[in-house]
Design an enzyme around this catalytic site. Structure first.
Site, PDB file in Angstrom:
ATOM      1  N   LYS A 270       0.834  -1.198   0.000  1.00  0.00           N
ATOM      2  CA  LYS A 270       0.000   0.000   0.000  1.00  0.00           C
ATOM      3  C   LYS A 270       0.874   1.256   0.000  1.00  0.00           C
ATOM      4  O   LYS A 270       1.584   1.521   0.969  1.00  0.00           O
ATOM      5  CB  LYS A 270      -0.916   0.049   1.226  1.00  0.00           C
ATOM      6  CG  LYS A 270      -1.969   1.181   1.132  1.00  0.00           C
ATOM      7  CD  LYS A 270      -2.672   1.444   2.450  1.00  0.00           C
ATOM      8  CE  LYS A 270      -2.001   2.542   3.241  1.00  0.00           C
ATOM      9  NZ  LYS A 270      -2.118   3.886   2.611  1.00  0.00           N
TER      10      LYS A 270
ATOM     11  N   GLY B 290       6.854   5.328   8.273  1.00  0.00           N
ATOM     12  CA  GLY B 290       5.887   6.391   8.542  1.00  0.00           C
ATOM     13  C   GLY B 290       6.058   6.929   9.948  1.00  0.00           C
ATOM     14  O   GLY B 290       7.123   6.812  10.563  1.00  0.00           O
TER      15      GLY B 290
ATOM     16  N   THR C   9       1.783   5.753  14.295  1.00  0.00           N
ATOM     17  CA  THR C   9       1.250   4.666  13.470  1.00  0.00           C
ATOM     18  C   THR C   9       2.058   3.393  13.673  1.00  0.00           C
ATOM     19  O   THR C   9       1.502   2.286  13.727  1.00  0.00           O
ATOM     20  CB  THR C   9       1.250   5.064  11.989  1.00  0.00           C
ATOM     21  OG1 THR C   9       0.533   6.287  11.821  1.00  0.00           O
ATOM     22  CG2 THR C   9       0.605   3.987  11.132  1.00  0.00           C
TER      23      THR C   9
ATOM     24  N   GLU D 100      10.313   1.659  10.231  1.00  0.00           N
ATOM     25  CA  GLU D 100      11.185   2.825  10.075  1.00  0.00           C
ATOM     26  C   GLU D 100      10.334   4.048  10.364  1.00  0.00           C
ATOM     27  O   GLU D 100       9.478   4.422   9.561  1.00  0.00           O
ATOM     28  CB  GLU D 100      11.783   2.861   8.660  1.00  0.00           C
ATOM     29  CG  GLU D 100      13.034   3.705   8.550  1.00  0.00           C
ATOM     30  CD  GLU D 100      12.739   5.181   8.391  1.00  0.00           C
ATOM     31  OE1 GLU D 100      12.836   5.907   9.412  1.00  0.00           O
ATOM     32  OE2 GLU D 100      12.409   5.610   7.298  1.00  0.00           O
TER      33      GLU D 100
ATOM     34  N   CYS E  34      12.825  12.035   6.604  1.00  0.00           N
ATOM     35  CA  CYS E  34      13.022  11.617   7.992  1.00  0.00           C
ATOM     36  C   CYS E  34      14.444  11.833   8.466  1.00  0.00           C
ATOM     37  O   CYS E  34      14.709  11.851   9.675  1.00  0.00           O
ATOM     38  CB  CYS E  34      12.620  10.153   8.166  1.00  0.00           C
ATOM     39  SG  CYS E  34      13.544   9.002   7.125  1.00  0.00           S
TER      40      CYS E  34
ATOM     41  N   GLU F 185       8.684  15.752  16.287  1.00  0.00           N
ATOM     42  CA  GLU F 185       8.971  15.762  14.857  1.00  0.00           C
ATOM     43  C   GLU F 185       7.987  16.677  14.127  1.00  0.00           C
ATOM     44  O   GLU F 185       6.775  16.473  14.188  1.00  0.00           O
ATOM     45  CB  GLU F 185       8.882  14.351  14.274  1.00  0.00           C
ATOM     46  CG  GLU F 185       9.291  14.287  12.822  1.00  0.00           C
ATOM     47  CD  GLU F 185       9.223  12.886  12.242  1.00  0.00           C
ATOM     48  OE1 GLU F 185      10.117  12.524  11.465  1.00  0.00           O
ATOM     49  OE2 GLU F 185       8.262  12.153  12.574  1.00  0.00           O
TER      50      GLU F 185
END
Length: 484
Positions: free
Chosen positions: A174, A227, A231, A249, A283, A384
């Site tokens: 996805k 992500g 999550t 990650e 990131c 973040e």
């Protein structure tokens, strides 16, 4: 209006519900395509296709798998212009960046793992005197799930699916519903390259619906996710009771340590890039800048001057440095963090305001923003932001720099600017980071492990680490007679 479709069992198809989601062009703020609003029924179809394909694909020779993957790499290269333009329109990033980085890296991912699988070796251990031989099989897991983010859409999508299929697995994947276009276009390339039906299935939809269905599917045996940390926590809670393999990650709040003995001009140029590349939506961006007091005032003046010269504009224009942020909700999130920083006493040295671009007035544009802070515990330092926002803090000595750099919940990457070899070795060992760059940034060798510690994730991607993740080790012990 263009309608994106799922790619299941080698064919394009709508969601079973025939429901659709809007897909926005961030540079204009307008809907320009529709994507399937897939649900568990579509994931079930993708799983069945993958399951049916697995016996044949897992027994395909390494040479044949490699040839197919190299053909995919060649076709991505051949379609560079189309894919780069699609990535720019879908994500808001400068077209020049998509052409120079995103699409070439997507091709490199398939090429690297297409070659790596032919060199991936198992181990053997002879027990001398005991007349036994142990060897380790590395077998594909089966059907695996890959869920990729919106910041580097095709780049990170291929970073996951390439090692998965190279290792002999079949995949239900996805892409982000925010940036689905290049994953959709990849389907044609997979067909043209001759990838057997069902080996890679691409299902579009939201995280809570489509992504959750992949994670919760009882027979999808491993999940690779890139992500946000929140999550990732949810995925870990859902997957743990089913004992799925997990590679997560997640977020980063990466320190950039600048010492007075550095190569100043090189540091300055690279620090601008490491702060604002891809609108800060990487990131690995160095979002916390720590600079030694002896050069702090000079650095602030020079850094702000270079940041002020960056052009925020139409992503399709060649001289644009920063394009649009990926979505309106994300723009609002970043603006909210800037307001929080102001309320906590942060000094805005530059930026902080939205930008109106001619003929793109409804796009999601934001000035690159530089904020000086005095408190390492303020929210802008600890959380973040994932946008074109960096903070500057001064330090007196190495010990203070190290303490502040490690004083966050994340541990993805860090950058050190110094010409002191002893300091380099000390800090590289002591920094809480899965990746440390010294006098460089985002300098990646695909053979090396990639990933973070603490809240930045679990496991490593890249090189043989990825092939190990996507395989199950099985030890075989054989006892034999010492003589006839």
């Amino acid at each position: 209006m263009k309608k994106i479709q799922n790619y299941i069992n080698g064919e394009y198809t709508n969601a079973t519900s025939e429901a659709w989601l809007d897909n926005y062009n961030p540079s204009t703020g307008t809907v320009y395509s529709k994507i399937p609003k897939s649900a568990s029924e579509d994931v079930a179809l993708a799983y069945k296709a993958a399951c049916d394909a697995f016996p044949s694909w897992s027994n395909t020779t390494l040479e044949e798998r490699s040839k197919i993957m190299l053909r995919i790499a060649d076709l991505i290269e051949a379609n560079l212009d189309e894919l780069a333009k699609a990535e720019s329109l879908d994500n808001g990033k400068p077209l020049s960046l998509a052409k120079a980085v995103d699409i070439p890296r997507a091709s490199s991912n398939f090429r690297f793992f297409g070659n790596a699988i032919t060199q991936f070796a198992s181990e053997a251990h002879e027990s001398v005197g005991l007349n036994t031989m142990n060897f380790t099989l590395r077998q594909p897991i089966g059907v695996v799930g890959c869920i990729s983010p919106w910041n580097l859409p095709l780049y990170l999508f291929t970073w996951k699916v390439a090692p998965a299929i190279a290792a002999g697995n079949c995949v239900v994947a996805k892409p982000s519903e925010v940036t689905p276009m290049t994953a959709y276009l990849l389907g044609n390339i997979l067909t043209e390259a001759g990838l057997p039906k069902g080996v890679l299935n691409i299902v579009h939809g939201t995280g809570p619906e489509t992504g959750q269905a992949i994670v919760a599917h009882p027979k999808i045996k491993a999940i690779s996710f890139t992500g946000g940390t929140a999550t990732g926590e949810h995925i870990a809670r859902a997957a743990a009771p089913m004992f799925k393999k997990l590679s997560l990650e997640l977020g980063g709040k990466n320190p950039n340590l600048i010492f007075a003995d550095c190569d100043y001009d090189k540091m300055l140029a690279v620090t601008v890039k490491s702060s604002f590349a891809n609108q800060g939506q990487i990131c690995l961006c160095g979002s916390r800048i720590y600079v030694e007091e002896r050069i702090a005032e000079k650095f602030k003046q020079d850094f702000v001057a270079k940041v002020a010269a960056l052009k925020v504009g139409n992503p399709l224009e060649a001289d644009t440095n920063l394009g649009a942020l990926v979505s309106k909700p994300h723009l609002e999130k970043v603006l909210n963090y800037i307001n929080i920083a102001r309320s906590e006493g942060g000094n805005i040295l530059f930026g902080g305001e939205q930008v109106k671009v001619k003929d793109h007035e409804d796009g999601y544009y934001l000035q690159p923003t530089v904020i000086e802070v005095a408190n390492n515990q303020c929210r802008i330092q600890q959380e973040e932001v994932f946008g074109p926002v960096v903070t500057i803090v001064t330090f007196e000595d190495e010990a203070e720099a190290l303490q502040m750099a490690n004083d966050v919940k994340y541990g993805l990457s860090a950058t050190i600017w110094t010409n002191d070899l002893n300091r380099t070795m000390r800090l590289s060992k002591q920094l809480d980071a899965g990746i440390v760059w010294v006098n460089t940034w985002l300098n990646r060798d695909l053979r090396t492990p990639f990933g973070g510690m603490k809240d930045s994730g679990v496991g490593r991607e890249g090189g043989f680490e990825a092939l190990r993740f996507f395989t199950e080790p099985k030890n075989v012990c054989i006892s034999y007679a010492p003589s006839i």
